[in-house]
Each structure stands twice: as C-alpha cells, then as structure tokens.
Design a protein around this motif. Structure first.
Motif, PDB file in Angstrom:
ATOM      1  N   ILE A 265     -30.914 -37.058  -1.353  1.00 46.24           N
ATOM      2  CA  ILE A 265     -31.890 -36.312  -2.154  1.00 46.24           C
ATOM      3  C   ILE A 265     -31.730 -36.774  -3.603  1.00 46.24           C
ATOM      4  CG2 ILE A 265     -32.768 -34.029  -2.767  1.00 46.24           C
ATOM      5  CD1 ILE A 265     -32.548 -34.218   0.243  1.00 46.24           C
TER       6      ILE A 265
ATOM      7  N   LEU B 147     -36.908 -29.057  -8.901  1.00 43.91           N
ATOM      8  CA  LEU B 147     -36.345 -28.278  -7.787  1.00 43.91           C
ATOM      9  C   LEU B 147     -36.940 -26.877  -7.654  1.00 43.91           C
ATOM     10  CD1 LEU B 147     -32.675 -29.514  -8.250  1.00 43.91           C
ATOM     11  CD2 LEU B 147     -34.137 -29.985  -6.273  1.00 43.91           C
TER      12      LEU B 147
ATOM     13  N   HIS C  74     -32.153 -23.238  -0.897  1.00 44.21           N
ATOM     14  CA  HIS C  74     -32.729 -24.586  -0.939  1.00 44.21           C
ATOM     15  C   HIS C  74     -31.682 -25.617  -1.367  1.00 44.21           C
ATOM     16  CE1 HIS C  74     -36.302 -22.327  -0.769  1.00 44.21           C
ATOM     17  NE2 HIS C  74     -36.627 -22.320  -2.032  1.00 44.21           N
TER      18      HIS C  74
ATOM     19  N   ALA D 224     -39.042 -28.149  -3.619  1.00 46.85           N
ATOM     20  CA  ALA D 224     -37.734 -28.377  -2.988  1.00 46.85           C
ATOM     21  C   ALA D 224     -37.458 -27.450  -1.806  1.00 46.85           C
ATOM     22  CB  ALA D 224     -36.620 -28.214  -4.021  1.00 46.85           C
TER      23      ALA D 224
ATOM     24  N   GLU E   7     -41.334 -35.392  -2.669  1.00 46.43           N
ATOM     25  CA  GLU E   7     -41.588 -33.947  -2.608  1.00 46.43           C
ATOM     26  C   GLU E   7     -41.486 -33.430  -1.171  1.00 46.43           C
ATOM     27  OE1 GLU E   7     -41.202 -33.237  -5.590  1.00 46.43           O
ATOM     28  OE2 GLU E   7     -43.083 -32.788  -6.615  1.00 46.43           O
TER      29      GLU E   7
ATOM     30  N   ILE F 224     -36.605 -29.025   1.687  1.00 43.90           N
ATOM     31  CA  ILE F 224     -35.445 -29.898   1.986  1.00 43.90           C
ATOM     32  C   ILE F 224     -34.419 -29.208   2.882  1.00 43.90           C
ATOM     33  CG2 ILE F 224     -35.490 -31.637   0.147  1.00 43.90           C
ATOM     34  CD1 ILE F 224     -33.727 -29.856  -1.510  1.00 43.90           C
TER      35      ILE F 224
ATOM     36  N   LEU G 157     -37.363 -35.898  -5.405  1.00 43.88           N
ATOM     37  CA  LEU G 157     -38.032 -34.681  -5.864  1.00 43.88           C
ATOM     38  C   LEU G 157     -38.297 -34.774  -7.362  1.00 43.88           C
ATOM     39  CD1 LEU G 157     -35.798 -32.139  -3.921  1.00 43.88           C
ATOM     40  CD2 LEU G 157     -38.070 -32.959  -3.266  1.00 43.88           C
TER      41      LEU G 157
END
Ligand SMILES: [Zn+2]
Length: 289
Positions: free
Chosen positions: A142, A111, A167, A116, A67, A119, A108
């Motif tokens: 990822i 999302l 993202h 997310a 996460e 990231i 993750l």
C-alpha cells in the motif's frame, strides 16, 4: 531540473467502486448553495451524488490499483447516511476478471474513508466487526505519502470519523511510506498535492497514448473546476486552491488527462479553455480512453 522518467506504459482501465452521497455544503465549501445547486443536482437531504472512481494499471508484470473506494465494512445506518451503494473495488475488479490476490500494489491519494476503506474487509462478513479485519488485497503493498500515514494514525483531520483504525491497522505492515515526489514504480510517479490533506499525493502514469494525473480530492468532480470550489473538509482551502490551479494549468498546457476521484459520471476528463475565451478552465469528459 528535468525529470527523469521511465518510459514504461500501462493498460489503463477506469473502475467504478461505489456511488455515495455527501452534503452539498460540505462538498462545495464556501460556494453558496444558490450557486452550487445550479451546477449539480441535490436530493431532499441536500446531498449530492458522487462516485468513488479508481483506476487499474497493468503492464504485464504488475497490477496496480489506484484508490480502493469505501469498501464493504459499513452497517445499515452508515449506508443510509452516506447513501452508499453495495459495491466495492473487488466487485469492479471481478467484472473484468481480476481477483484481489492478483493486485500487486495499491496506491492511495490519501487515507480518508472513501479512498482507503476498501483496503481492508471483515474477516468474517457474518460476524462484522466482531470477527476482525483483514487486508482486502492479500499480496499488495500500500503506497501513500509518509505524511499522510502519520496524520491518519494521529487522526489529524477536521472530520473525526474518516481516518478509521479498522482501515489502517490491518495493513500497517504493508505500507510503503513515500517522502515527496518519487517514481515509485517504473512509469508511475507520485507527487504531493497538499490542501485537502497535508499528505495527499497525485499519481501520474502513461498508457502510451495519454499521460494521466489522478490528484484525489484536489478537484473531486467536474463541478469543482471553479477555483474557490474546495470541500469544507480541506485542512487548507487556500493551499488546495493553489494546488488545483497548478494541476489544471499543467494538464491543459501539457494535454494530460485528469482522473476525477468522485465525479459521478465522467472519471476521465481533459482540461480545455472556455469556449467563450474567458478565464478559467472547462473539464471535458473523455468518452473512451
Ligand atoms: Zn474523497
């Protein structure tokens, strides 16, 4: 079928990647306010306090972040709506001496923005959106479920502003899309836990002392232990209820520790029976892991 698992274990640390607040009705779905307001505190705007909890796993070779929190790409209005603390996974890692480029993998659960968002970051914080976006962890892959990645790109959600391009696009070439249950790294298994989203996954590993399960928003806080306490954001509340029961039963029967993605106080808990012997579970905080 027996599951063949690697015996690789990880030094495990819980990271607090930012407090925020969401509407209590949204967080507890069909549970009446008269009930949920006895379980948790609410503020004058009817919001409940949450934390974005993350985990860092290290085995001497890999540094795996589970996460990424909501990250830093928020303006004052967003921060006020969600009561967002000015804190990110990068801040939490810096406190234990880890730089973003030392992260080898980010896994993750799903999302949504509060998992997310971290990231990616603004390439130039002074210019904000105008300066573009870049991956926060420049060397990391990822890892998500393929279904989650497809749904995020197609924005299949009951919320219009949770799968954000800012993202997702900058890390598109880093995505490892997994299909179903898989030991994706030696000692780390992902397992589909649908309901909150169709493509949500739990992450499982061991530190040699405890087995852990991080199931994302299947059970976001200790107050969500009630079977019907699914968020109003779930795409399939019935599925989430069944997924949650299966996860809790397994944790209790096998003595696995559960990591709660949004508990404001206690990220790591163990699942035990009720003291009065009644049906259902209690999630007991682990003081240390
Ligand atoms: Zn969430």
């Amino acid at each position: 079928m027996t599951e063949q698992r690697s015996t690789n274990t990880f030094k495990t640390e819980a990271l607090r990647t930012g407090r925020f607040r969401l509407d209590g009705g949204g967080m507890f779905g069909i549970i009446p306010q008269a009930l949920w307001s006895k379980w948790v505190e609410r503020d004058e705007a009817n919001r409940v306090g949450l934390q974005c909890n993350a985990m860092l796993l290290q085995d001497g070779e890999r540094r795996i972040l589970i996460e990424s929190g909501y990250g830093e790409k928020w303006n004052e209005k967003d921060r006020s709506i969600f009561g967002m603390e000015d804190r990110t996974a990068v801040d939490a890692l810096a406190e234990i001496g880890i730089e973003p480029d030392q992260i080898t993998d980010v896994i993750l659960t799903h999302l949504h923005f509060d998992h997310a968002g971290g990231i990616t970051r603004w390439s130039d914080p002074k210019r904000g959106d105008d300066g573009g976006f870049e991956p926060t962890f420049p060397k990391a892959r990822i890892i998500v479920q393929a279904r989650e990645w497809e749904d995020a790109l197609a924005n299949r959600s009951t919320m219009t502003k949770t799968y954000l391009e800012s993202h997702l696009k900058p890390i598109a070439d880093r995505i490892v899309a997994v299909d179903g249950m898989s030991e994706i790294l030696a000692g780390v298994t992902v397992r589909p836990v649908p309901g909150h989203t169709w493509g949500q996954q739990a992450i499982e590993w061991s530190d040699g002392k405890h087995e852990y399960v991080f199931p994302g928003d299947v059970c976001p806080t200790r107050a969500h232990v009630h079977p019907s306490a699914s968020t109003a954001y779930d795409v399939e509340p019935w599925t989430n209820m069944n997924t949650k029961q299966a996860v809790l039963n397994r944790c209790r029967e096998e003595g696995r520790l559960l990591v709660l993605g949004h508990d404001p106080d206690s990220p790591v808990v163990r699942c035990v029976g009720r003291p009065d012997g009644g049906r259902g579970h209690v999630l007991e905080p682990m003081e240390s892991i």
